[in-house]
Design a protein around this motif. Structure first.
Motif, mmCIF file in Angstrom:
data_model
loop_
_atom_site.group_PDB
_atom_site.id
_atom_site.type_symbol
_atom_site.label_atom_id
_atom_site.label_comp_id
_atom_site.label_asym_id
_atom_site.label_seq_id
_atom_site.Cartn_x
_atom_site.Cartn_y
_atom_site.Cartn_z
ATOM 1 N N THR A 142 106.563 95.939 -8.058
ATOM 2 C CA THR A 142 107.888 96.185 -7.494
ATOM 3 C C THR A 142 108.849 96.746 -8.533
ATOM 4 O O THR A 142 109.647 97.640 -8.243
ATOM 5 C CB THR A 142 108.454 94.884 -6.905
ATOM 6 O OG1 THR A 142 107.558 94.392 -5.900
ATOM 7 C CG2 THR A 142 109.821 95.118 -6.292
ATOM 8 N N ALA A 143 108.789 96.223 -9.761
ATOM 9 C CA ALA A 143 109.704 96.680 -10.807
ATOM 10 C C ALA A 143 109.496 98.159 -11.105
ATOM 11 O O ALA A 143 110.463 98.902 -11.322
ATOM 12 C CB ALA A 143 109.501 95.849 -12.071
ATOM 13 N N ALA A 144 108.248 98.604 -11.111
ATOM 14 C CA ALA A 144 107.968 100.019 -11.361
ATOM 15 C C ALA A 144 108.485 100.892 -10.226
ATOM 16 O O ALA A 144 109.033 101.981 -10.461
ATOM 17 C CB ALA A 144 106.465 100.223 -11.553
ATOM 18 N N LEU A 145 108.329 100.429 -8.990
ATOM 19 C CA LEU A 145 108.833 101.197 -7.846
ATOM 20 C C LEU A 145 110.349 101.309 -7.896
ATOM 21 O O LEU A 145 110.912 102.380 -7.618
ATOM 22 C CB LEU A 145 108.384 100.530 -6.537
ATOM 23 C CG LEU A 145 106.871 100.444 -6.302
ATOM 24 C CD1 LEU A 145 106.588 99.769 -4.953
ATOM 25 C CD2 LEU A 145 106.226 101.821 -6.343
ATOM 26 N N ASP A 146 111.020 100.216 -8.261
ATOM 27 C CA ASP A 146 112.476 100.257 -8.368
ATOM 28 C C ASP A 146 112.915 101.240 -9.448
ATOM 29 O O ASP A 146 113.899 101.977 -9.270
ATOM 30 C CB ASP A 146 113.023 98.864 -8.675
ATOM 31 C CG ASP A 146 112.870 97.896 -7.507
ATOM 32 O OD1 ASP A 146 112.703 98.386 -6.369
ATOM 33 O OD2 ASP A 146 112.900 96.672 -7.737
ATOM 34 N N ALA A 147 112.198 101.262 -10.562
ATOM 35 C CA ALA A 147 112.544 102.174 -11.656
ATOM 36 C C ALA A 147 112.355 103.624 -11.239
ATOM 37 O O ALA A 147 113.155 104.495 -11.610
ATOM 38 C CB ALA A 147 111.703 101.851 -12.895
ATOM 39 N N LEU A 148 111.313 103.893 -10.464
ATOM 40 C CA LEU A 148 111.081 105.263 -9.983
ATOM 41 C C LEU A 148 112.170 105.693 -9.006
ATOM 42 O O LEU A 148 112.661 106.830 -9.064
ATOM 43 C CB LEU A 148 109.713 105.356 -9.322
ATOM 44 C CG LEU A 148 108.498 105.362 -10.261
ATOM 45 C CD1 LEU A 148 107.204 105.264 -9.457
ATOM 46 C CD2 LEU A 148 108.489 106.627 -11.116
ATOM 47 N N ARG A 149 112.554 104.799 -8.104
ATOM 48 C CA ARG A 149 113.623 105.135 -7.156
ATOM 49 C C ARG A 149 114.930 105.418 -7.892
ATOM 50 O O ARG A 149 115.646 106.373 -7.576
ATOM 51 C CB ARG A 149 113.817 103.984 -6.162
ATOM 52 C CG ARG A 149 112.636 103.725 -5.240
ATOM 53 C CD ARG A 149 113.005 102.685 -4.190
ATOM 54 N NE ARG A 149 111.829 102.203 -3.479
ATOM 55 C CZ ARG A 149 111.254 101.020 -3.722
ATOM 56 N NH1 ARG A 149 111.762 100.223 -4.665
ATOM 57 N NH2 ARG A 149 110.186 100.645 -3.051
ATOM 58 N N ARG A 150 115.217 104.609 -8.887
ATOM 59 C CA ARG A 150 116.458 104.783 -9.644
ATOM 60 C C ARG A 150 116.430 106.106 -10.408
ATOM 61 O O ARG A 150 117.435 106.838 -10.453
ATOM 62 C CB ARG A 150 116.647 103.609 -10.597
ATOM 63 C CG ARG A 150 117.973 103.599 -11.333
ATOM 64 C CD ARG A 150 118.276 102.222 -11.889
ATOM 65 N NE ARG A 150 117.158 101.686 -12.663
ATOM 66 C CZ ARG A 150 116.398 100.662 -12.262
ATOM 67 N NH1 ARG A 150 116.623 100.088 -11.097
ATOM 68 N NH2 ARG A 150 115.419 100.219 -13.033
ATOM 69 N N ALA A 151 115.278 106.434 -10.988
ATOM 70 C CA ALA A 151 115.160 107.701 -11.715
ATOM 71 C C ALA A 151 115.367 108.880 -10.777
ATOM 72 O O ALA A 151 116.048 109.857 -11.125
ATOM 73 C CB ALA A 151 113.791 107.783 -12.392
ATOM 74 N N HIS A 152 114.814 108.797 -9.584
ATOM 75 C CA HIS A 152 114.970 109.884 -8.622
ATOM 76 C C HIS A 152 116.417 110.014 -8.166
ATOM 77 O O HIS A 152 116.953 111.129 -8.037
ATOM 78 C CB HIS A 152 114.051 109.644 -7.423
ATOM 79 C CG HIS A 152 114.082 110.734 -6.409
ATOM 80 N ND1 HIS A 152 114.663 110.580 -5.177
ATOM 81 C CD2 HIS A 152 113.624 112.009 -6.457
ATOM 82 C CE1 HIS A 152 114.547 111.701 -4.495
ATOM 83 N NE2 HIS A 152 113.918 112.586 -5.250
ATOM 84 N N GLU A 153 117.077 108.891 -7.932
ATOM 85 C CA GLU A 153 118.478 108.926 -7.512
ATOM 86 C C GLU A 153 119.368 109.543 -8.585
ATOM 87 O O GLU A 153 120.406 110.153 -8.270
ATOM 88 C CB GLU A 153 118.952 107.498 -7.190
ATOM 89 C CG GLU A 153 118.326 106.925 -5.924
ATOM 90 C CD GLU A 153 118.627 105.445 -5.750
ATOM 91 O OE1 GLU A 153 119.308 104.891 -6.663
ATOM 92 O OE2 GLU A 153 118.194 104.856 -4.744
ATOM 93 N N GLU A 154 118.987 109.394 -9.830
ATOM 94 C CA GLU A 154 119.765 109.942 -10.935
ATOM 95 C C GLU A 154 119.351 111.361 -11.301
ATOM 96 O O GLU A 154 119.750 111.880 -12.343
ATOM 97 C CB GLU A 154 119.653 109.025 -12.150
ATOM 98 C CG GLU A 154 120.290 107.650 -11.904
ATOM 99 C CD GLU A 154 120.123 106.715 -13.094
ATOM 100 O OE1 GLU A 154 119.433 107.105 -14.062
ATOM 101 O OE2 GLU A 154 120.688 105.596 -13.054
#
Length: 457
Positions: A105-117
């Motif tokens: 889950t932590a990796a998925l959250d980091a990927l979503r955040r990177a994409h949003e930025e």
């Protein structure tokens, strides 16, 4: 967007201030194969400025707090964790250890955040499953290894999976097919960032072609999800694979499944990620490919043994999926394996290749029936005038007719084959009196103004 496109979609988000476009973060997980993992490390992590390749700054990040074991029992140590993704302009997920396991889950959250930025997110091979689990592929075209494409399509139905492409560039999210296709995508990224000269210089250092033509079609096998064994459609699929030498259509398969055509299409697509018509044509081409490799049957005989209504239909679909004619494919295959052929095979292949070169359907746009001079042939014009307005309709037709003049949108496959007209053609092909059952010409009938194909599947 496929690898053959010449323009690149605009990214949808502006890169945030703390991120740098030249920084590439590679996200590694335990159990990932070492080859796929090493591709972005080699492309973006080695200074090749002496060869004219602009330098990237590489951050190797661990996607989970466990030992990173890889192929052969090797254990890797990543110098960075998920927090380093916040500095990257590009994040690459080279692989995922199992298509049946959910990513952390932590990796998925980091990927979503990177994409949003505004970061560019890249998934190589099974890394596409991580991107899909993060929701980054929803409503987008994508690809992965052909062997896992049906599972990706079934598990994430909102993703438009195209197993034919080597890679798909959708602007800020990119995916590639399996293994070596990761190199193709990484070279494409360098080409996008720094131009063709830089990508060409890097390709020379890696001793690979700067841009491969074609897609995964030539590598496809009878790719179906492993879960199909427990589905009621498994018996119908097995029957179809055992009877490819017979001429039957999707209506026949729907009847064997005791379903309406519409219900069957929907169930089959949800199970395999592919329309039944597209899947069946692919299986017939694969069977033809095997016969061309292992038998001495003529192209005409191969067409009949694979359920195509005519050699013209085989040639059209074969060229569309594999990029060459059946005769040329056989000749090239046997040239690589001369010890496996009989003494007369080179001469036979040469004869078939010569016949193939003389056929009008070898031209780039066979549906126009053009001669070498570029002028429409008399026979093609006559047939165009005689063709009924409804001849181009493809719904419910018997498989094995010539392919549609215009291919389907990437990810959706062909629109369908032509109706079951004797000889497997629409538009009035003549019959050679000297050789019954053989068309007097291999020209495709030109499409008349106003004729439209109805999508099937």
């Amino acid at each position: 967007m496929s690898q053959d496109s010449t323009t690149v979609p605009e990214t949808t988000r502006k890169l945030s201030g703390r991120r740098r476009r030249e920084i590439v973060a590679v996200l590694l997980f335990s159990g990932g194969p070492i080859f796929e993992s090493s591709i972005p490390l080699s492309v973006f992590g080695i200074d090749r400025q002496d060869a004219g390749v602009p330098r990237y700054r590489l951050l190797v990040c661990a996607g989970e707090d466990v030992p990173l074991r890889t192929t052969g029992g090797l254990e890797l140590t990543a110098p960075y964790g998920l927090e380093a993704l916040s500095r990257a302009g590009t994040v690459v997920v080279p692989a995922w250890r199992s298509i049946t396991q959910p990513p952390p889950t932590a990796a998925l959250d980091a990927l979503r955040r990177a994409h949003e930025e505004g970061a560019r997110i890249v998934g190589l091979c099974t890394g596409a499953f991580v991107l899909a689990a993060a929701g980054l592929l929803d409503g987008r075209p994508a690809t992965t290894h052909w062997m896992y494409a049906p599972t990706l399509a079934k598990r994430y139905p909102s993703v438009h999976v195209d197993p034919r492409e080597l890679f798909v560039d959708d602007g800020d999210v990119l995916t590639s097919a399996g293994t070596a296709a990761g190199i193709d995508l990484c070279l494409h990224i360098v080409r996008t960032d720094h131009g063709a000269d830089a990508a060409g210089a890097l390709a020379r250092r890696l001793v690979v072609p700067p841009r491969r033509s074609g897609g995964q079609e030539r590598y496809l096998d009878r790719s179906l999800p492993e879960e199909i064994g427990a589905d009621p459609l498994a018996e119908v699929v097995a029957w179809a694979l055992e009877h490819l030498h017979e001429q039957f259509d999707v209506e026949t398969l729907a009847a064997r499944a005791y379903m309406s055509r519409r219900t069957f299409d929907r169930r089959f697509r949800s199970l395999t990620g592919s329309a039944p018509l597209q899947w069946l044509i692919t299986q017939r081409v694969l069977q033809a490919q095997r016969l061309l490799e292992t038998s001495d049957y003529s192209v005409d005989e191969v067409a009949g043994r694979c359920g195509f209504r005519s050699p013209v239909a085989l040639r059209g679909h074969f060229r569309r999926q594999l990029g060459s004619s059946p005769a040329a494919y056989r000749a090239a295959y046997r040239a690589r394996r001369p010890q496996s052929g009989s003494a007369d095979r080179p001469e036979r292949a040469e004869r078939e290749g010569r016949t193939e070169r003389e056929r009008p359907d070898r031209f780039d746009r066979p549906e126009l029936g053009e001669q070498r001079t570029g002028e429409p042939s008399v026979m093609a014009l006559r047939r165009a005038a005689m063709a009924p307005a409804h001849a181009a309709s493809g719904a419910g037709g018997v498989l094995g007719g010539p392919p549609p003049a215009h291919g389907g949108h990437p990810g959706h496959g062909p629109h369908g084959s032509h109706p079951g007209v004797p000889g497997g053609h629409s538009g009035g092909y003549g019959v050679n009196a000297a050789e019954p059952g053989k068309p007097d010409s291999d020209l495709y009938t030109p499409r008349l103004p106003g004729q439209r194909e109805r999508p099937v599947g």
